[in-house]
Design an enzyme around this catalytic site. Structure first.
Site, PDB file in Angstrom:
ATOM      1  N   GLN A  35      -0.137   1.591   4.277  1.00  0.00           N
ATOM      2  CA  GLN A  35       0.350   1.444   5.656  1.00  0.00           C
ATOM      3  C   GLN A  35       1.130   0.131   5.777  1.00  0.00           C
ATOM      4  OE1 GLN A  35      -1.028   3.088   8.687  1.00  0.00           O
ATOM      5  NE2 GLN A  35      -2.192   4.594   7.564  1.00  0.00           N
TER       6      GLN A  35
ATOM      7  N   TYR B 196      -2.921  -5.595   6.175  1.00  0.00           N
ATOM      8  CA  TYR B 196      -2.780  -6.122   7.529  1.00  0.00           C
ATOM      9  C   TYR B 196      -2.870  -7.652   7.518  1.00  0.00           C
ATOM     10  CZ  TYR B 196      -2.179  -1.532   9.250  1.00  0.00           C
ATOM     11  OH  TYR B 196      -1.628  -0.300   9.461  1.00  0.00           O
TER      12      TYR B 196
ATOM     13  N   ARG C  11     -10.425 -11.438  10.063  1.00  0.00           N
ATOM     14  CA  ARG C  11     -11.316 -11.140   8.932  1.00  0.00           C
ATOM     15  C   ARG C  11     -12.319 -12.280   8.754  1.00  0.00           C
ATOM     16  NH1 ARG C  11      -6.719  -8.394   6.985  1.00  0.00           N
ATOM     17  NH2 ARG C  11      -5.656 -10.167   6.081  1.00  0.00           N
TER      18      ARG C  11
ATOM     19  N   ASP D 140     -12.427   6.005   8.848  1.00  0.00           N
ATOM     20  CA  ASP D 140     -10.969   6.162   8.872  1.00  0.00           C
ATOM     21  C   ASP D 140     -10.661   7.630   8.566  1.00  0.00           C
ATOM     22  OD1 ASP D 140      -8.491   3.898   8.583  1.00  0.00           O
ATOM     23  OD2 ASP D 140      -7.997   5.910   7.881  1.00  0.00           O
TER      24      ASP D 140
ATOM     25  N   ASP E  86      -9.671  -1.266  15.495  1.00  0.00           N
ATOM     26  CA  ASP E  86      -8.318  -1.699  15.128  1.00  0.00           C
ATOM     27  C   ASP E  86      -7.419  -0.473  14.942  1.00  0.00           C
ATOM     28  OD1 ASP E  86      -6.137  -3.215  14.371  1.00  0.00           O
ATOM     29  OD2 ASP E  86      -6.807  -3.438  12.296  1.00  0.00           O
TER      30      ASP E  86
ATOM     31  N   CYS F   8      -2.157  -3.199  18.663  1.00  0.00           N
ATOM     32  CA  CYS F   8      -0.896  -3.550  18.017  1.00  0.00           C
ATOM     33  C   CYS F   8       0.252  -2.732  18.598  1.00  0.00           C
ATOM     34  CB  CYS F   8      -0.999  -3.373  16.508  1.00  0.00           C
ATOM     35  SG  CYS F   8      -1.344  -1.696  16.032  1.00  0.00           S
TER      36      CYS F   8
HETATM   37  N1  SAH Z   1      -8.369  -2.412  10.324  1.00  0.00           N
HETATM   38  C1  SAH Z   1      -7.455  -2.187   9.238  1.00  0.00           C
HETATM   39  C2  SAH Z   1      -6.102  -1.684   9.677  1.00  0.00           C
HETATM   40  C3  SAH Z   1      -6.120  -0.449  10.536  1.00  0.00           C
HETATM   41  S1  SAH Z   1      -4.632   0.430  10.518  1.00  0.00           S
HETATM   42  C4  SAH Z   1      -7.323  -3.453   8.409  1.00  0.00           C
HETATM   43  O1  SAH Z   1      -7.640  -4.528   8.922  1.00  0.00           O
HETATM   44  O2  SAH Z   1      -6.890  -3.362   7.270  1.00  0.00           O
HETATM   45  C5  SAH Z   1      -5.035   1.885  11.312  1.00  0.00           C
HETATM   46  C6  SAH Z   1      -5.847   2.863  10.494  1.00  0.00           C
HETATM   47  O3  SAH Z   1      -6.249   3.893  11.378  1.00  0.00           O
HETATM   48  C7  SAH Z   1      -5.144   3.563   9.352  1.00  0.00           C
HETATM   49  O4  SAH Z   1      -5.873   3.357   8.174  1.00  0.00           O
HETATM   50  C8  SAH Z   1      -5.137   5.056   9.717  1.00  0.00           C
HETATM   51  O5  SAH Z   1      -5.416   5.888   8.587  1.00  0.00           O
HETATM   52  C9  SAH Z   1      -6.283   5.123  10.677  1.00  0.00           C
HETATM   53  N2  SAH Z   1      -6.252   6.146  11.725  1.00  0.00           N
HETATM   54  C10 SAH Z   1      -5.239   6.483  12.529  1.00  0.00           C
HETATM   55  N3  SAH Z   1      -5.653   7.356  13.482  1.00  0.00           N
HETATM   56  C11 SAH Z   1      -6.964   7.582  13.262  1.00  0.00           C
HETATM   57  C12 SAH Z   1      -7.971   8.346  13.905  1.00  0.00           C
HETATM   58  N4  SAH Z   1      -7.699   9.067  15.005  1.00  0.00           N
HETATM   59  N5  SAH Z   1      -9.225   8.318  13.418  1.00  0.00           N
HETATM   60  C13 SAH Z   1      -9.514   7.588  12.317  1.00  0.00           C
HETATM   61  N6  SAH Z   1      -8.624   6.821  11.674  1.00  0.00           N
HETATM   62  C14 SAH Z   1      -7.363   6.818  12.133  1.00  0.00           C
END
Ligand code: SAH
Length: 386
Positions: free
Chosen positions: A193, A198, A205, A243, A290, A330
């Site tokens: 992504q 991120y 974190r 996720d 997030d 975001c």
């Molecule tokens: N918290 C993470 C970044 C999150 S990015 C970090 O700090 O690295 C957003 C994530 O949400 C992605 O991995 C995507 O696969 C997931 N995602 C998107 N829609 C979703 C949903 N409805 N349910 C579960 N996961 C989802």
């Protein structure tokens, strides 16, 4: 010199430092796509210089408000200045954003560092034309093993540019290891992504790590485990990571392993977070939310806000009394006020009283011009739910 004449009155925001000129503000254009133009008020007086594109709703992206030459030296200076801002991060992390679009006065360009590799995004024709020059400048200023391009196809399309992804220089492995303090992260810089990781959540974190000792943690939208790994590192009793992407969860599992953290304390769930929260009966001490952006256009904002209210309400219901919620947004189109409003609304509708402990934005490698609120996409709140 190519130029654009503005309609009377349209120069005001630009003179105050807003770095975008909308197509509707232009009276007359003597330029073609990708060129550097002089921006002139309706009487022909100089205001700024920027990259022009006739098809983009943002017709000009300002590079300077001074009458200076826009040449290789100009860009080298700008890039050096951007790198200078990141010096305080050296030794702390090997993953950082080196150039952040308008925030570093380099609209259309972002550069991320992942250890020995760079990831670049080129979003305008003006910058696209400078690709070779930029690679030359990067070679002069940094040492690296390879550069990978991860330009956003949708954004490029607005300027009539084709998609552009792939290695630009050297050989780039699919997964790169970076270090943040004493934590290691595997980053999929080719297919992950964003540009793989991120970077904007670095400080959160650390916050999660400091808050996790002995806690039962729920990491929603966990991706490759930035927060889950931090929580385990901070001594969490148990982490549930949710996720919808298998690929992300596989890398999360790897990230737990490479840090020699107790795998049995990390429960991985592939699920839609909304469904998961509706069905879950557990209680947690710390929940992280997030989610991905909820709106791509102004019209989608009301729906997005409803989404934030619902998501936060569902999460608050799963917190123990006195539990903590780190909730992030975001969505660029949703303002800080709108997001905070949605979270407060969630508190009201779940009948919980909220204590605000911390408000956050992206860290120092994501500068934003104060005159460009559109660049300030990231906001987060740490709350205690009573
Ligand atoms: N918290 C993470 C970044 C999150 S990015 C970090 O700090 O690295 C957003 C994530 O949400 C992605 O991995 C995507 O696969 C997931 N995602 C998107 N829609 C979703 C949903 N409805 N349910 C579960 N996961 C989802």
């Amino acid at each position: 010199m190519a130029y654009c004449l503005l309609k009377p009155g349209s120069e005001k925001p630009i003179k105050k430092g807003h770095p975008w000129v909308y197509a509707g503000s232009l009276e007359r254009v003597e330029a073609e796509g990708g060129q550097v133009v002089e921006v002139l008020d309706h009487r022909g007086r100089f205001i700024a210089k920027g990259h022009f594109h006739p098809r983009s709703p943002v017709a000009i992206r300002i590079l300077t408000w001074r009458r200076e030459a826009i040449d290789r030296r100009f860009f080298r200076r700008r890039i050096e200045e951007a790198f200078g801002l990141r010096i305080p991060l050296e030794g702390i992390t090997s993953a950082m954003r080196l150039v952040n679009f308008e925030g570093d006065l380099l609209p259309g360009l972002a550069i991320d560092r992942y250890g020995d590799y760079l990831s670049v995004q080129i979003h305008t024709e003006g910058m696209d034309r400078l690709r070779e020059m930029m690679l030359g400048i990067l070679g002069e200023l940094l040492s690296f093993k390879g550069i990978y391009e991860r330009s956003d196809a949708e954004v490029r399309e607005r300027e009539g540019l084709g998609p552009s992804e792939g290695p630009l220089l050297g050989e780039v492995p699919e997964v790169v290891e970076v270090r943040e303090g004493d934590v290691r992260f595997l980053v999929d810089i080719c297919r992950g992504q964003k540009t793989g990781f991120y970077l904007d959540q670095r400080e959160n974190r650390l916050l999660v790590r400091r808050l996790s000792e002995g806690k039962k943690v729920l990491d929603c939208f966990c991706y490759t485990g930035g927060f889950s790994v931090s929580a385990l590192k901070g001594g969490a009793k148990e982490v549930k990571a949710v996720d919808s992407s298998w690929r992300a969860l596989e890398l999360l599992r790897e990230n737990v392993k490479v840090n020699a953290l107790p795998q049995e304390r990390c429960i991985i769930e592939k699920a839609d977070v909304f469904d998961f929260l509706r069905g879950d009966r557990d209680r947690y001490d710390l929940i992280i939310l997030d989610p991905p952006p909820f709106a791509r256009s102004r019209q989608e904002v009301p729906q997005a806000i409803k989404g934030y209210v619902e998501l936060n309400r569902l999460a608050m219901r799963r917190l123990r009394k006195g539990g903590l919620l780190l909730t992030c947004c975001c969505t660029q189109r949703v303002s800080r006020e709108e997001f905070f409003g949605a979270v407060l609304e969630a508190g009201r509708s779940s009948g919980r009283m909220l204590q605000v402990l911390h408000c956050a934005r992206a860290p120092i490698d994501h500068p934003v011009l104060s005159s460009h609120p559109e660049g300030d996409y990231f906001k987060a709140l740490l709350l205690r739910v009573l």
